[in-house]
Scaffold this motif. Sequence first.
Motif, PDB file in Angstrom:
ATOM      1  N   ALA A 106       9.910   0.091   3.084  1.00  0.00           N
ATOM      2  CA  ALA A 106       8.688   0.749   2.243  1.00  0.00           C
ATOM      3  C   ALA A 106       8.315   2.058   3.256  1.00  0.00           C
ATOM      4  CB  ALA A 106       7.436  -0.060   2.331  1.00  0.00           C
ATOM      5  N   LEU A 107       8.318   1.881   4.532  1.00  0.00           N
ATOM      6  CA  LEU A 107       8.066   2.802   5.477  1.00  0.00           C
ATOM      7  C   LEU A 107       9.030   4.217   5.205  1.00  0.00           C
ATOM      8  CD1 LEU A 107       5.967   3.618   7.566  1.00  0.00           C
ATOM      9  CD2 LEU A 107       7.277   2.468   9.268  1.00  0.00           C
ATOM     10  N   ARG A 108      10.336   3.840   5.272  1.00  0.00           N
ATOM     11  CA  ARG A 108      11.324   4.949   5.058  1.00  0.00           C
ATOM     12  C   ARG A 108      11.052   5.693   3.718  1.00  0.00           C
ATOM     13  NH1 ARG A 108      15.344   4.275   2.171  1.00  0.00           N
ATOM     14  NH2 ARG A 108      15.468   2.155   2.684  1.00  0.00           N
ATOM     15  N   ARG A 109      10.905   4.904   2.666  1.00  0.00           N
ATOM     16  CA  ARG A 109      10.560   5.454   1.289  1.00  0.00           C
ATOM     17  C   ARG A 109       9.453   6.652   1.304  1.00  0.00           C
ATOM     18  NH1 ARG A 109      11.959   0.369  -0.455  1.00  0.00           N
ATOM     19  NH2 ARG A 109       9.563  -0.069  -0.732  1.00  0.00           N
ATOM     20  N   PHE A 110       8.575   5.962   2.044  1.00  0.00           N
ATOM     21  CA  PHE A 110       7.281   6.668   1.970  1.00  0.00           C
ATOM     22  C   PHE A 110       7.485   8.070   2.723  1.00  0.00           C
ATOM     23  CE2 PHE A 110       2.857   7.836   3.536  1.00  0.00           C
ATOM     24  CZ  PHE A 110       2.219   7.485   2.214  1.00  0.00           C
TER      25      PHE A 110
ATOM     26  N   LEU B   9       0.819  -1.068   0.033  1.00  0.00           N
ATOM     27  CA  LEU B   9       0.070  -0.016  -0.144  1.00  0.00           C
ATOM     28  C   LEU B   9       0.717   1.273   0.086  1.00  0.00           C
ATOM     29  CD1 LEU B   9      -2.774   1.247   0.109  1.00  0.00           C
ATOM     30  CD2 LEU B   9      -2.688   1.100   2.580  1.00  0.00           C
ATOM     31  N   LEU B  10       2.010   1.279   0.620  1.00  0.00           N
ATOM     32  CA  LEU B  10       2.776   2.442   0.819  1.00  0.00           C
ATOM     33  C   LEU B  10       3.348   2.784  -0.496  1.00  0.00           C
ATOM     34  CD1 LEU B  10       4.661   1.563   4.225  1.00  0.00           C
ATOM     35  CD2 LEU B  10       2.906   3.457   3.639  1.00  0.00           C
ATOM     36  N   ASP B  11       3.798   1.645  -1.151  1.00  0.00           N
ATOM     37  CA  ASP B  11       4.570   1.794  -2.529  1.00  0.00           C
ATOM     38  C   ASP B  11       3.475   2.126  -3.370  1.00  0.00           C
ATOM     39  OD1 ASP B  11       7.055   1.272  -1.234  1.00  0.00           O
ATOM     40  OD2 ASP B  11       7.057  -0.845  -2.155  1.00  0.00           O
ATOM     41  N   GLN B  12       2.395   1.765  -3.518  1.00  0.00           N
ATOM     42  CA  GLN B  12       1.222   1.916  -4.580  1.00  0.00           C
ATOM     43  C   GLN B  12       0.711   3.341  -4.312  1.00  0.00           C
ATOM     44  OE1 GLN B  12      -1.332  -1.409  -4.887  1.00  0.00           O
ATOM     45  NE2 GLN B  12       0.139  -2.503  -5.989  1.00  0.00           N
ATOM     46  N   LEU B  13       0.731   3.706  -3.335  1.00  0.00           N
ATOM     47  CA  LEU B  13       0.058   5.164  -2.951  1.00  0.00           C
ATOM     48  C   LEU B  13       0.908   6.281  -3.334  1.00  0.00           C
ATOM     49  CD1 LEU B  13      -1.980   4.951   0.397  1.00  0.00           C
ATOM     50  CD2 LEU B  13      -2.812   5.647  -1.850  1.00  0.00           C
ATOM     51  N   GLU B  14       2.157   6.111  -3.289  1.00  0.00           N
ATOM     52  CA  GLU B  14       3.089   7.181  -3.669  1.00  0.00           C
ATOM     53  C   GLU B  14       2.730   8.051  -4.968  1.00  0.00           C
ATOM     54  OE1 GLU B  14       5.418  10.115  -4.138  1.00  0.00           O
ATOM     55  OE2 GLU B  14       5.896   8.527  -5.551  1.00  0.00           O
ATOM     56  N   PRO B  15       2.640   7.304  -6.276  1.00  0.00           N
ATOM     57  CA  PRO B  15       2.330   8.124  -7.352  1.00  0.00           C
ATOM     58  C   PRO B  15       1.135   8.574  -7.340  1.00  0.00           C
ATOM     59  CG  PRO B  15       3.226   5.651  -7.775  1.00  0.00           C
ATOM     60  CD  PRO B  15       2.834   5.853  -6.317  1.00  0.00           C
ATOM     61  N   LEU B  16       0.006   8.155  -6.535  1.00  0.00           N
ATOM     62  CA  LEU B  16      -1.310   8.761  -6.455  1.00  0.00           C
ATOM     63  C   LEU B  16      -0.956  10.289  -5.634  1.00  0.00           C
ATOM     64  CD1 LEU B  16      -4.380   8.211  -6.668  1.00  0.00           C
ATOM     65  CD2 LEU B  16      -4.199   8.564  -4.201  1.00  0.00           C
ATOM     66  N   LEU B  17      -0.378  10.191  -4.690  1.00  0.00           N
ATOM     67  CA  LEU B  17      -0.143  11.316  -3.576  1.00  0.00           C
ATOM     68  C   LEU B  17       0.594  12.379  -4.398  1.00  0.00           C
ATOM     69  CD1 LEU B  17       0.405   9.465  -0.243  1.00  0.00           C
ATOM     70  CD2 LEU B  17      -1.733  10.722  -0.949  1.00  0.00           C
ATOM     71  N   SER B  18       1.694  11.903  -5.285  1.00  0.00           N
ATOM     72  CA  SER B  18       2.532  12.782  -5.813  1.00  0.00           C
ATOM     73  C   SER B  18       1.863  13.453  -7.227  1.00  0.00           C
ATOM     74  CB  SER B  18       3.838  12.168  -6.203  1.00  0.00           C
ATOM     75  OG  SER B  18       3.799  11.187  -7.160  1.00  0.00           O
ATOM     76  N   GLY B  19       0.657  13.013  -7.537  1.00  0.00           N
ATOM     77  CA  GLY B  19       0.067  13.492  -8.757  1.00  0.00           C
ATOM     78  C   GLY B  19       0.561  12.819  -9.954  1.00  0.00           C
ATOM     79  N   LYS B  20       1.218  11.874  -9.969  1.00  0.00           N
ATOM     80  CA  LYS B  20       1.602  11.134 -11.112  1.00  0.00           C
ATOM     81  C   LYS B  20       0.498  10.109 -11.735  1.00  0.00           C
ATOM     82  CE  LYS B  20       6.342  10.966  -9.885  1.00  0.00           C
ATOM     83  NZ  LYS B  20       7.478  10.344  -9.229  1.00  0.00           N
ATOM     84  N   ARG B  21      -0.626   9.664 -10.705  1.00  0.00           N
ATOM     85  CA  ARG B  21      -1.624   9.045 -11.062  1.00  0.00           C
ATOM     86  C   ARG B  21      -3.001   9.765 -10.471  1.00  0.00           C
ATOM     87  NH1 ARG B  21      -1.174   2.917 -10.504  1.00  0.00           N
ATOM     88  NH2 ARG B  21      -2.840   2.898 -11.667  1.00  0.00           N
ATOM     89  N   ARG B  22      -4.070   9.327 -11.016  1.00  0.00           N
ATOM     90  CA  ARG B  22      -5.299  10.044 -10.452  1.00  0.00           C
ATOM     91  C   ARG B  22      -5.998   8.743  -9.920  1.00  0.00           C
ATOM     92  NH1 ARG B  22      -7.524  14.628 -12.193  1.00  0.00           N
ATOM     93  NH2 ARG B  22      -9.630  13.649 -12.159  1.00  0.00           N
ATOM     94  N   THR B  23      -5.821   7.473 -10.216  1.00  0.00           N
ATOM     95  CA  THR B  23      -6.436   6.306  -9.622  1.00  0.00           C
ATOM     96  C   THR B  23      -5.556   5.408  -9.132  1.00  0.00           C
ATOM     97  OG1 THR B  23      -6.893   5.224 -11.633  1.00  0.00           O
ATOM     98  CG2 THR B  23      -8.533   6.993 -10.890  1.00  0.00           C
TER      99      THR B  23
END
Length: 150
Positions: free
Chosen positions: A137-141, A52-66
Amino acid sequence: MIKLTFTVRPGQGEPSGFDLGDLVCEGEGGTAASTGHVPDQGMMIHLSVPLLLDQLEPLLSGKRRTLTYTPIGSSYRLDFHRRRDGHVRVRANGIPVGRCSTEDLARAVLTAAQSFADEHVETLPAGDPAAKDYTSALRRFRQAQHDPTT
């Protein structure tokens, strides 16, 4: 506002990176949990949280919308849709749970993931790859969210 809670199911013997656990997602629209379903929607929790942490990052950064997030070993599903105004709508198995800003979502996920790590990840056997993956993953997030506690 969205709140997430991750738990390990009791009675599984010695802690392992493959332990089953559950996810509860709460918002103004209601509460959705992986518990109490037939078929069972439990997940390999120590592997699913880093996913979840890894998959959420592109959504939160604006790279993905869904994002459609399905935890490992589960049919439970969370759908995230980032709107143009920066808010994210969250649905669990198709049912509306709530909406929040990307910042609030990042904070809610980080708080839940850190709380789970503090209680459960430390109990995994030395050398368990799931523990290393989780902490990485926690550190990257945290770094991606510019969290000062990294």
